[in-house]
Scaffold this motif. Structure first.
Motif, PDB file in Angstrom:
ATOM      1  N   LYS A  28       0.978  -1.733  -0.092  1.00 29.92           N
ATOM      2  CA  LYS A  28       0.148  -0.236   0.010  1.00 29.92           C
ATOM      3  C   LYS A  28       0.819   1.685  -0.127  1.00 29.92           C
ATOM      4  CE  LYS A  28      -0.877   0.589   5.051  1.00 29.92           C
ATOM      5  NZ  LYS A  28      -2.293   1.418   5.741  1.00 29.92           N
ATOM      6  N   ASN A  29       2.188   1.317   0.592  1.00 27.46           N
ATOM      7  CA  ASN A  29       3.292   1.975   0.657  1.00 27.46           C
ATOM      8  C   ASN A  29       3.615   2.760  -0.691  1.00 27.46           C
ATOM      9  OD1 ASN A  29       2.549   2.819   3.474  1.00 27.46           O
ATOM     10  ND2 ASN A  29       3.337   1.651   4.425  1.00 27.46           N
ATOM     11  N   ASP A  30       3.832   1.583  -1.387  1.00 28.84           N
ATOM     12  CA  ASP A  30       4.099   1.750  -2.545  1.00 28.84           C
ATOM     13  C   ASP A  30       3.107   2.604  -3.234  1.00 28.84           C
ATOM     14  OD1 ASP A  30       6.574   0.320  -2.193  1.00 28.84           O
ATOM     15  OD2 ASP A  30       6.197  -1.365  -2.698  1.00 28.84           O
ATOM     16  N   LEU A  31       1.734   2.088  -3.514  1.00 34.87           N
ATOM     17  CA  LEU A  31       1.119   2.151  -4.461  1.00 34.87           C
ATOM     18  C   LEU A  31       0.967   3.982  -3.138  1.00 34.87           C
ATOM     19  CD1 LEU A  31      -1.925   2.238  -5.823  1.00 34.87           C
ATOM     20  CD2 LEU A  31      -3.085   1.999  -3.560  1.00 34.87           C
ATOM     21  N   TYR A  32       0.968   4.312  -2.566  1.00 35.67           N
ATOM     22  CA  TYR A  32       0.458   5.655  -2.115  1.00 35.67           C
ATOM     23  C   TYR A  32       1.465   6.710  -2.888  1.00 35.67           C
ATOM     24  CZ  TYR A  32      -3.079   3.918   1.339  1.00 35.67           C
ATOM     25  OH  TYR A  32      -3.088   3.007   1.565  1.00 35.67           O
ATOM     26  N   ALA A  33       2.723   6.227  -2.827  1.00 37.50           N
ATOM     27  CA  ALA A  33       3.912   7.183  -3.099  1.00 37.50           C
ATOM     28  C   ALA A  33       3.710   7.197  -4.566  1.00 37.50           C
ATOM     29  CB  ALA A  33       5.254   6.484  -3.226  1.00 37.50           C
ATOM     30  N   TYR A  34       3.169   6.050  -5.755  1.00 33.08           N
ATOM     31  CA  TYR A  34       2.592   6.877  -7.488  1.00 33.08           C
ATOM     32  C   TYR A  34       1.896   7.214  -7.386  1.00 33.08           C
ATOM     33  CZ  TYR A  34       1.071   4.935 -11.655  1.00 33.08           C
ATOM     34  OH  TYR A  34       1.366   4.360 -12.860  1.00 33.08           O
ATOM     35  N   ILE A  35       0.527   7.001  -6.868  1.00 35.30           N
ATOM     36  CA  ILE A  35      -0.540   8.181  -6.443  1.00 35.30           C
ATOM     37  C   ILE A  35      -0.096   9.710  -6.371  1.00 35.30           C
ATOM     38  CG2 ILE A  35      -2.505   9.204  -5.717  1.00 35.30           C
ATOM     39  CD1 ILE A  35      -2.936   5.638  -4.996  1.00 35.30           C
ATOM     40  N   GLY A  36       0.909   9.845  -5.596  1.00 36.61           N
ATOM     41  CA  GLY A  36       1.749  10.985  -5.000  1.00 36.61           C
ATOM     42  C   GLY A  36       2.095  11.564  -6.376  1.00 36.61           C
ATOM     43  N   GLY A  37       2.888  10.490  -6.921  1.00 33.67           N
ATOM     44  CA  GLY A  37       3.782  11.065  -8.562  1.00 33.67           C
ATOM     45  C   GLY A  37       3.124  11.845  -9.102  1.00 33.67           C
ATOM     46  N   ILE A  38       1.692  10.634  -9.639  1.00 34.02           N
ATOM     47  CA  ILE A  38       0.854  11.346 -10.244  1.00 34.02           C
ATOM     48  C   ILE A  38       0.274  12.385  -9.947  1.00 34.02           C
ATOM     49  CG2 ILE A  38      -1.700  10.950 -10.990  1.00 34.02           C
ATOM     50  CD1 ILE A  38      -1.465   8.060 -10.677  1.00 34.02           C
ATOM     51  N   ILE A  39       0.484  12.509  -8.859  1.00 34.78           N
ATOM     52  CA  ILE A  39      -0.250  14.192  -8.334  1.00 34.78           C
ATOM     53  C   ILE A  39       0.463  15.053  -8.851  1.00 34.78           C
ATOM     54  CG2 ILE A  39      -0.978  15.733  -5.735  1.00 34.78           C
ATOM     55  CD1 ILE A  39      -1.993  12.940  -5.066  1.00 34.78           C
ATOM     56  N   LEU A  40       1.617  14.978  -8.708  1.00 33.05           N
ATOM     57  CA  LEU A  40       3.285  15.992  -8.585  1.00 33.05           C
ATOM     58  C   LEU A  40       3.400  16.241  -9.681  1.00 33.05           C
ATOM     59  CD1 LEU A  40       5.578  14.623  -6.142  1.00 33.05           C
ATOM     60  CD2 LEU A  40       4.343  16.806  -5.881  1.00 33.05           C
ATOM     61  N   SER A  41       3.218  14.875 -11.113  1.00 29.33           N
ATOM     62  CA  SER A  41       2.730  15.177 -12.342  1.00 29.33           C
ATOM     63  C   SER A  41       1.588  16.245 -13.362  1.00 29.33           C
ATOM     64  CB  SER A  41       2.952  14.431 -13.309  1.00 29.33           C
ATOM     65  OG  SER A  41       1.693  13.328 -13.072  1.00 29.33           O
ATOM     66  N   HIS A  42       1.128  16.317 -12.478  1.00 28.59           N
ATOM     67  CA  HIS A  42      -0.575  17.204 -12.652  1.00 28.59           C
ATOM     68  C   HIS A  42      -0.416  18.979 -12.098  1.00 28.59           C
ATOM     69  CE1 HIS A  42      -2.436  14.822 -15.160  1.00 28.59           C
ATOM     70  NE2 HIS A  42      -1.861  13.961 -13.949  1.00 28.59           N
ATOM     71  N   LYS A  43       1.301  18.455 -11.721  1.00 28.21           N
ATOM     72  CA  LYS A  43       1.384  20.263 -10.164  1.00 28.21           C
ATOM     73  C   LYS A  43       0.415  20.437  -9.099  1.00 28.21           C
ATOM     74  CE  LYS A  43       2.888  22.176 -14.740  1.00 28.21           C
ATOM     75  NZ  LYS A  43       2.286  22.568 -16.159  1.00 28.21           N
ATOM     76  N   SER A  44       0.107  19.612  -8.782  1.00 30.11           N
ATOM     77  CA  SER A  44      -0.828  19.455  -7.217  1.00 30.11           C
ATOM     78  C   SER A  44       0.059  18.955  -6.342  1.00 30.11           C
ATOM     79  CB  SER A  44      -2.425  18.602  -7.065  1.00 30.11           C
ATOM     80  OG  SER A  44      -3.037  19.836  -8.277  1.00 30.11           O
ATOM     81  N   LYS A  45       0.045  18.634  -4.981  1.00 29.21           N
ATOM     82  CA  LYS A  45       0.596  18.573  -4.175  1.00 29.21           C
ATOM     83  C   LYS A  45       0.176  17.465  -3.295  1.00 29.21           C
ATOM     84  CE  LYS A  45       3.053  23.506  -3.332  1.00 29.21           C
ATOM     85  NZ  LYS A  45       3.189  24.259  -2.720  1.00 29.21           N
ATOM     86  N   PRO A  46       0.645  16.637  -3.120  1.00 28.50           N
ATOM     87  CA  PRO A  46      -0.095  15.735  -2.493  1.00 28.50           C
ATOM     88  C   PRO A  46       0.085  15.544  -1.240  1.00 28.50           C
ATOM     89  CG  PRO A  46       1.888  14.300  -3.631  1.00 28.50           C
ATOM     90  CD  PRO A  46       1.633  15.939  -4.296  1.00 28.50           C
TER      91      PRO A  46
END
Length: 157
Positions: A28-46
Motif C-alpha cells: 500500500k505504501n508503494d501505491l500511495y507513493a505512485y499516486i503521489g507521483g501522479i498528483i505531482l505530475s499534474h502540478k498539485s501537491k500530495p
C-alpha cells in the motif's frame, strides 16, 4: 495564467469496486507513493494519502490547471493498471465515482491527522458510515442509488 494565485485543498475519497479488501499492507505504501507521483505530475501537491484495504483518502494542495475530474480519473486509471501489473491483482479496479471535499487552510492539519489515522478510525466506524458522515458534514446532496456499492444503505433508507 499570469497573476493567478490559488490556495485550494481537496480531500478525495474513493473505494475499490464492490468495496473488496484488495489493497494489501505489503504494497500500500508503494501505491500511495505512485499516486503521489501522479498528483505531482499534474502540478498539485500530495499532502496525505492513506486508506484501508477497501478505500483510499487523498488530500491535495490542488492546482486547477488540471480539472479535478481529469486528475481523479488519471489517478484511478493509472493506479489500477499499476496494481494489476506490479502486484498481480487481475480483478482489481476502483469503483466509479468519488467524493471530493474542499477544506480551508486552517483545517489542513486536522484532515492530515484524520487521513493518517484511518486504521484507528475504522475500528469504530465503517467506510459507509464514514462516507455518509462526510456527505452530511459538507452538506452534499446525494441520491442513494448513485452512492458506492452500499447495498445496505438502500435497504436502510
Amino acid at each position: 495564467m499570469a497573476n493567478t494565485y490559488t490556495q485550494l485543498y481537496i480531500h478525495i475519497v474513493f473505494s475499490v469496486r464492490g468495496r473488496e479488501s484488495l489493497i494489501r499492507k505489503e504494497w500500500k505504501n508503494d501505491l500511495y507513493a505512485y499516486i503521489g507521483g501522479i498528483i505531482l505530475s499534474h502540478k498539485s501537491k500530495p499532502l496525505a494519502i492513506n486508506g484501508m484495504p477497501d478505500h483510499i483518502h487523498i488530500l491535495i494542495g490542488y492546482n486547477p490547471s488540471t480539472p479535478l475530474p481529469a486528475l481523479v480519473e488519471e489517478i484511478k486509471t493509472s493506479s489500477n493498471r499499476w496494481i494489476k501489473e506490479h502486484h498481480n491483482v487481475p480483478m482489481f479496479s476502483w469503483q466509479k465515482g468519488y467524493g471530493a471535499f474542499s477544506n480551508s487552510r486552517s483545517s489542513i492539519d486536522k484532515v492530515i491527522r484524520y487521513i493518517a489515522h484511518q486504521e484507528e478510525h475504522h475500528r469504530k466506524k465503517t467506510f459507509r458510515e464514514e462516507y455518509l458522515q462526510m456527505l452530511r458534514d459538507f452538506e452534499v446532496e446525494y441520491k442513494n442509488e448513485y452512492l458506492f456499492d452500499f447495498q445496505e444503505i438502500l435497504e436502510w433508507s
